[in-house]
Design an enzyme around this catalytic site. Structure first.
Site, PDB file in Angstrom:
ATOM      1  N   GLU A 127       0.842  -1.194   0.000  1.00 51.27           N
ATOM      2  CA  GLU A 127       0.000   0.000   0.000  1.00 51.27           C
ATOM      3  C   GLU A 127       0.877   1.244   0.000  1.00 51.27           C
ATOM      4  O   GLU A 127       1.805   1.335   0.809  1.00 51.27           O
ATOM      5  CB  GLU A 127      -0.928   0.034   1.214  1.00 51.27           C
ATOM      6  CG  GLU A 127      -1.899   1.204   1.160  1.00 51.27           C
ATOM      7  CD  GLU A 127      -2.877   1.256   2.326  1.00 51.27           C
ATOM      8  OE1 GLU A 127      -3.652   2.222   2.396  1.00 51.27           O
ATOM      9  OE2 GLU A 127      -2.873   0.340   3.170  1.00 51.27           O
ATOM     10  N   GLY A 268       3.321   2.115  10.670  1.00 49.61           N
ATOM     11  CA  GLY A 268       3.115   1.463  11.950  1.00 49.61           C
ATOM     12  C   GLY A 268       2.719   0.016  11.767  1.00 49.61           C
ATOM     13  O   GLY A 268       3.222  -0.880  12.445  1.00 49.61           O
ATOM     14  N   ALA A 269       1.793  -0.219  10.831  1.00 48.68           N
ATOM     15  CA  ALA A 269       1.314  -1.572  10.562  1.00 48.68           C
ATOM     16  C   ALA A 269       0.541  -1.552   9.262  1.00 48.68           C
ATOM     17  O   ALA A 269       0.172  -0.491   8.754  1.00 48.68           O
ATOM     18  CB  ALA A 269       0.432  -2.075  11.711  1.00 48.68           C
ATOM     19  N   MET A 270       0.275  -2.744   8.722  1.00 46.72           N
ATOM     20  CA  MET A 270      -0.437  -2.862   7.449  1.00 46.72           C
ATOM     21  C   MET A 270      -1.405  -4.024   7.508  1.00 46.72           C
ATOM     22  O   MET A 270      -1.053  -5.126   7.915  1.00 46.72           O
ATOM     23  CB  MET A 270       0.581  -3.058   6.314  1.00 46.72           C
ATOM     24  CG  MET A 270      -0.061  -3.238   4.947  1.00 46.72           C
ATOM     25  SD  MET A 270      -1.030  -1.793   4.464  1.00 46.72           S
ATOM     26  CE  MET A 270      -2.229  -2.558   3.374  1.00 46.72           C
ATOM     27  N   GLU A 271      -2.637  -3.774   7.043  1.00 49.91           N
ATOM     28  CA  GLU A 271      -3.763  -4.696   7.222  1.00 49.91           C
ATOM     29  C   GLU A 271      -3.893  -5.754   6.152  1.00 49.91           C
ATOM     30  O   GLU A 271      -4.993  -6.273   5.931  1.00 49.91           O
ATOM     31  CB  GLU A 271      -5.071  -3.894   7.278  1.00 49.91           C
ATOM     32  CG  GLU A 271      -5.521  -3.256   5.959  1.00 49.91           C
ATOM     33  CD  GLU A 271      -5.023  -1.850   5.713  1.00 49.91           C
ATOM     34  OE1 GLU A 271      -5.589  -1.155   4.865  1.00 49.91           O
ATOM     35  OE2 GLU A 271      -4.061  -1.439   6.404  1.00 49.91           O
ATOM     36  N   HIS A 304      -7.003  -1.668  15.215  1.00 48.31           N
ATOM     37  CA  HIS A 304      -7.185  -0.927  13.963  1.00 48.31           C
ATOM     38  C   HIS A 304      -6.961  -1.834  12.757  1.00 48.31           C
ATOM     39  O   HIS A 304      -7.794  -1.897  11.842  1.00 48.31           O
ATOM     40  CB  HIS A 304      -6.218   0.257  13.922  1.00 48.31           C
ATOM     41  CG  HIS A 304      -6.304   1.074  12.679  1.00 48.31           C
ATOM     42  ND1 HIS A 304      -7.121   2.172  12.559  1.00 48.31           N
ATOM     43  CD2 HIS A 304      -5.691   0.947  11.474  1.00 48.31           C
ATOM     44  CE1 HIS A 304      -7.011   2.688  11.352  1.00 48.31           C
ATOM     45  NE2 HIS A 304      -6.129   1.954  10.664  1.00 48.31           N
ATOM     46  N   GLU A 305      -5.839  -2.543  12.757  1.00 45.85           N
ATOM     47  CA  GLU A 305      -5.529  -3.384  11.590  1.00 45.85           C
ATOM     48  C   GLU A 305      -6.502  -4.551  11.482  1.00 45.85           C
ATOM     49  O   GLU A 305      -6.905  -4.931  10.375  1.00 45.85           O
ATOM     50  CB  GLU A 305      -4.083  -3.873  11.663  1.00 45.85           C
ATOM     51  CG  GLU A 305      -3.038  -2.779  11.778  1.00 45.85           C
ATOM     52  CD  GLU A 305      -3.144  -1.704  10.707  1.00 45.85           C
ATOM     53  OE1 GLU A 305      -3.577  -2.014   9.573  1.00 45.85           O
ATOM     54  OE2 GLU A 305      -2.797  -0.542  11.002  1.00 45.85           O
ATOM     55  N   HIS A 308      -9.798  -3.476   9.973  1.00 49.52           N
ATOM     56  CA  HIS A 308      -9.721  -3.281   8.525  1.00 49.52           C
ATOM     57  C   HIS A 308     -10.226  -4.507   7.762  1.00 49.52           C
ATOM     58  O   HIS A 308     -10.559  -4.383   6.572  1.00 49.52           O
ATOM     59  CB  HIS A 308      -8.281  -3.006   8.100  1.00 49.52           C
ATOM     60  CG  HIS A 308      -7.934  -1.559   7.975  1.00 49.52           C
ATOM     61  ND1 HIS A 308      -8.712  -0.659   7.288  1.00 49.52           N
ATOM     62  CD2 HIS A 308      -6.866  -0.849   8.438  1.00 49.52           C
ATOM     63  CE1 HIS A 308      -8.151   0.536   7.335  1.00 49.52           C
ATOM     64  NE2 HIS A 308      -7.026   0.458   8.021  1.00 49.52           N
ATOM     65  N   GLU A 327      -9.773   4.419   6.075  1.00 47.90           N
ATOM     66  CA  GLU A 327      -8.958   4.820   7.223  1.00 47.90           C
ATOM     67  C   GLU A 327      -9.746   5.610   8.262  1.00 47.90           C
ATOM     68  O   GLU A 327      -9.648   5.340   9.459  1.00 47.90           O
ATOM     69  CB  GLU A 327      -7.733   5.605   6.754  1.00 47.90           C
ATOM     70  CG  GLU A 327      -6.749   4.780   5.937  1.00 47.90           C
ATOM     71  CD  GLU A 327      -6.185   3.574   6.681  1.00 47.90           C
ATOM     72  OE1 GLU A 327      -6.342   3.484   7.914  1.00 47.90           O
ATOM     73  OE2 GLU A 327      -5.586   2.715   6.013  1.00 47.90           O
TER      74      GLU A 327
END
Length: 881
Positions: A127, A268-271, A304-305, A308, A327
């Protein structure tokens, strides 16, 4: 720039993809410098697009080996390659199979976008547009495909092979030292959600049973030896999975959910579907290595992730202009989760504080843009507080308007209509409106209009008629490209307080009691009437921060003290304290710049004491009261001709006054909150530590003899990282020998733990001592620092730029030059990180004239650099415009 000026991309130019990819089969043979990727793409012309177009596939930095169309190997004359991709002329009348073999170089990929190798681990970040660095593909979010992936590597070097979806066949490859694994994801997804990880990783496993009785395997992969730091992450994952089922009826939809923690990651992170990739600082936690803030962040980001999976994955965004759709909505969901599992009032304060610090300042500067922008040059630059945090506030306003049940009805309809699709903001708003029988067309203005609305008010009381007339007026300042602003519909929650501080009944002008404390402002100016009001009330306006606006009507300090002591709304009670402190500090700044003696601030300290002594309030909530508005907050309130040094002096003076006047209260709290039980990251325990450490900070600010010794003793006695960091956060500003002794001890103890060393960097970058810039420069040469490690850059250079106003804004401009140098260095290999760091200059036009000239010179130096990336060009050119 030595190349052509980058051209913007416009929302108005969106067209559906010319081709759809129904199935993707990838065969990835991992190797450090030459990874081979064989793809089989099942394509067909899109019936919703104009026919007869050539096939355009995105591809960057790839070495093409072969292409076959329906089994026929193509010759070079049959296609065209460019720096940005691949073009096949066609014609394509029906479904066809395209097979492409290409190579990429993970080891050389220092941009950390696409497939890269770091510390021996292969990892992807796709992403927004990283998949094109792995293989040729129509790399856009509205092309949804079912993926099957086979990945292979040397077993000894890469024993773990992961991809999206459910695991399939795996094993050794006969006659070789390599092994393979197959993965299949049955849910169509866009290419930006593709993920692949390979490396020597340790596994922490658990299971979760969904409400329908399905057993889901949970896996967290980390570097070997760090398994003991995953317990909190696993607990947080199970907690948010259960919450999403309870709150929204949403179950997980694969057989396995995986998280991989890596050290080098731009975000921070990716879903990624079923295979989330995390920066390891948002997974690894143990009481001696992580603070309460770290534990809370881990819980929130995991939520959060995971959330998603539905708001972003099952329903994704049609194009990158719709980024807020996934988001903003998902930030809102993770905020609601944290409010439910922790302290709701403290969470609301925390969210508002962050919104004002980051998003309001974004709105007030040259980088202002709508929640859904109409154009961009580089989409990486729009992962902003406006898209995320303001986007979440728009969802919150809808929930405030419709209630939890109404918002749930709207979300249910949205999923029912668009599951498995790429949707738009209009799709979401239409579902919300139809589910609640309301036309939300006017609300769309919130998505298209930049800037922070300003809310002015006046209130008159008629003692004879016992009525109140409340006039509200909204306006939004001009922003780049938008000089004319429309009025915005907003829910405004209010209260009327009687002389004893009690809430008075809200009865409208016709004598009808209001169903709630909410009124709706829809025009530039409106008057709201209330009857049966026995005496002149005090207004509590915008309770719960019910709309992301700025109240501009000043308050009498006596009213603010009254609200600090009596407002039943926790947010507005805290807000009254912030407004009071801000008013005092702004007066102090004016006096300091005029060479006059600033007022003492004793009345504010007295008002603060009432809240501090209220044991009925949560400890974490009282701790929020002790956090005075930051120097950045005060600069934003002043708005122009800002002198950062005068603001720093004013804030230090007020902290000293509060520390001195409330010394006995603070010392009693420091003793009372010293827990003897074993460390726990739960909200109540963390709140106690927060209050104790806030008290310690103000005790040390009092300038009484012996308080720095107290801070050093606090450091020495600390049994957890939270208390260690609290002490160091005080000592970093002191010239006492205790400072160096504590920092030396901290580094000796933790020099082999890269995440804790990051804290060591950040704490030194925060220091307000005169030699901090020189010290930060020396730390850039430290053995463990590297510009190619994003966490190190964020910890040292990012902290200095974003959280040390006096250091960054040095009157001689050397702070600006240092950050400009860092931007140019990063831009050579990681444009995304460089552009984010360049955002530190976004409020430069608010500064006093001498500093403005110095910043402008440095921005011009960056802008004039040859081969500046698209990322940096967009940020710097807009900042200068």
């Amino acid at each position: 720039m030595s190349h052509a000026k980058p051209e913007p991309i416009f929302l108005a130019d969106y067209r559906p993809p010319d081709f759809l990819v129904e199935r993707v089969e990838l065969d990835v043979a991992l190797a450090p410098s030459k990874t081979r990727v064989a793809s089989r793409l099942s394509l067909r012309p899109n019936p919703d697009a104009a026919g007869g177009k050539p096939l355009l596939l995105d591809g960057v930095g790839l070495a093409l080996e072969s292409i076959a169309l329906d089994g026929r190997m193509l010759e070079p004359a049959d296609f065209e390659t460019t720096e940005s991709g691949l073009k096949l002329a066609g014609p394509f009348d029906g479904a066809f199979l395209l097979e492409i073999v290409s190579h990429c170089d993970p080891e050389a990929n220092k941009a950390l976008s696409g497939l890269y190798r770091s510390r021996g681990i292969y990892c992807t970040q796709c992403e927004p547009e990283g998949f094109r660095r792995i293989t040729y593909f129509p790399d856009r979010p509205d092309v949804l495909s079912v993926y099957t992936v086979r990945v292979e590597a040397e077993q000894a070097e890469v024993p773990v092979l992961l991809a999206n979806g459910n695991p399939g066949e795996s094993g050794l490859i006969a006659g070789t030292t390599r092994h393979f694994a197959r993965w299949h994801d049955p849910h169509p997804k866009p290419s930006y959600l593709f993920a692949l990880v390979g490396g020597d990783l340790a596994l922490v496993a658990d299971r979760f049973t969904t409400r329908s009785g399905r057993s889901v395997e949970l896996r967290i992969y980390v570097e070997p030896g760090k398994e003991d730091r995953c317990a909190w992450a696993m607990e947080s994952l199970k907690r948010c999975m259960a919450w999403d089922e309870e709150r929204y009826g949403l179950e997980y939809d694969l057989d396995v959910f995986m998280i991989v923690a890596v050290s080098d990651f731009n975000m921070g992170a990716m879903e990624n579907k079923g295979l989330n990739v995390f920066n390891d600082k948002l997974i690894l936690a143990r009481p001696d290595t992580a603070t309460d803030a770290d534990y809370a962040a881990i819980e929130a980001v995991i939520a959060h992730e995971y959330f998603h999976n539905w708001t972003g994955n099952r329903v994704t965004c049609r194009d990158w202009f719709q980024l807020c759709l996934k988001e903003g909505l998902t930030v809102f969901r993770d905020q609601e989760f944290t409010s439910d599992v922790r302290a709701a009032s403290v969470k609301r304060i925390s969210d508002a504080r962050a919104l004002r610090a980051h998003q309001f300042s974004e709105d007030a500067g040259p980088l202002a843009h709508p929640v859904r922008p109409s154009s961009y040059i580089e989409i990486n630059n729009f992962y902003t507080a406006t898209v995320y945090e303001k986007g979440a506030e728009l969802c919150r306003m809808l929930q405030t308007r419709f209630g939890r049940n109404g918002f749930r009805k709207g979300l249910d309809l949205y999923f029912a209509r668009h599951d498995g699709e790429a949707a738009t903001v209009e799709d979401f708003i239409t579902a919300m409106g139809e589910a609640n029988a309301l036309d939300l067309t006017p609300f769309m203005a919130w998505y298209g209009q930049a800037g922070t609305p300003e809310l002015a008010w006046s209130m008159t009381y008629d003692a004879g008629a016992k009525t109140v007339a409340l006039e509200l007026e909204q306006s939004t300042p001009a922003t780049p490209g938008q000089s004319v602003k429309a009025p915005l519909p907003m829910p405004v929650r209010i209260g009327l307080l009687g002389p004893n501080g009690d809430d008075l009944p809200l009865i409208d002008g016709s004598g009808t009691p209001l169903a709630s404390d909410q009124i709706e402002l829809t025009a530039d100016k409106q008057t709201f009437s209330f009857s049966s009001v026995p005496s002149a009330p005090v207004l509590s306006l915008l309770r719960g921060f019910s709309a992301p606006v700025k109240i501009v009507t000043p308050r009498d300090e006596r009213e603010l003290a009254f609200l600090m002591a009596n407002d039943s709304d926790p947010f507005n009670r805290w807000q009254a304290g912030q407004a009071y402190a801000s008013a005092v500090m702004i007066d102090m700044v004016a006096a300091i710049r005029a060479g006059a003696e600033p007022r003492a601030g004793a009345a504010f300290a007295e008002a603060l004491a009432a809240t501090l002594s209220d044991d009925a309030l949560e400890a974490a909530y009282r701790a929020e009261f002790l956090q005075l508005p930051s120097e950045t907050d005060i600069a934003r309130e002043i708005g122009q001709d800002v002198d950062p040094d005068a603001i720093h002096q004013a804030r230090q003076r007020l902290r000293q006054r509060v520390g001195a006047d409330l010394y006995q209260h603070l010392e009693a709290l420091y003793v009372e909150m010293a827990g003897s039980e074993a460390y726990s990251p739960d909200a109540a325990s963390a709140g106690g530590r927060s209050l104790r450490n806030a008290a310690l900070s103000l005790l040390c600010a009092s300038a009484r003899p012996g308080e720095i010794t107290r801070a050093k003793q606090h450091y020495d006695a600390a049994a957890n990282m939270t208390d260690k960091i609290a002490a160091l956060s005080i000592l970093t500003h002191s010239e006492d020998a205790a400072r160096q002794a504590a920092f030396d001890d901290f580094y000796r103890t933790w020099k082999d733990d890269h995440l804790v060393v990051d804290k060591w960097y950040a704490l030194q970058a925060l220091s307000t001592l005169p030699g901090t810039l020189d010290h930060v420069r020396s730390l850039v040469k430290h053995a463990q620092f590297s510009y190619k490690t994003p966490n190190k850059v964020r910890a040292l250079i990012g902290t200095f730029a974003a959280a040390n106003p006096t250091g960054f804004n040095r009157p001689d401009g050397t702070g600006y030059a240092f950050i400009a140098d860092a931007v140019l260095e990063l831009d050579r290999f990681n444009p995304q990180m460089a552009a984010r760091l360049a955002g530190a200059f976004k409020t430069w036009r608010q500064l006093e004239s001498r500093r403005r000239a110095l910043v402008e010179s440095e921005l011009g130096r960056i802008s004039g650099s040859p081969d500046l990336s698209r990322d940096c060009f967009e940020i710097v050119s807009k900042t200068l415009a």
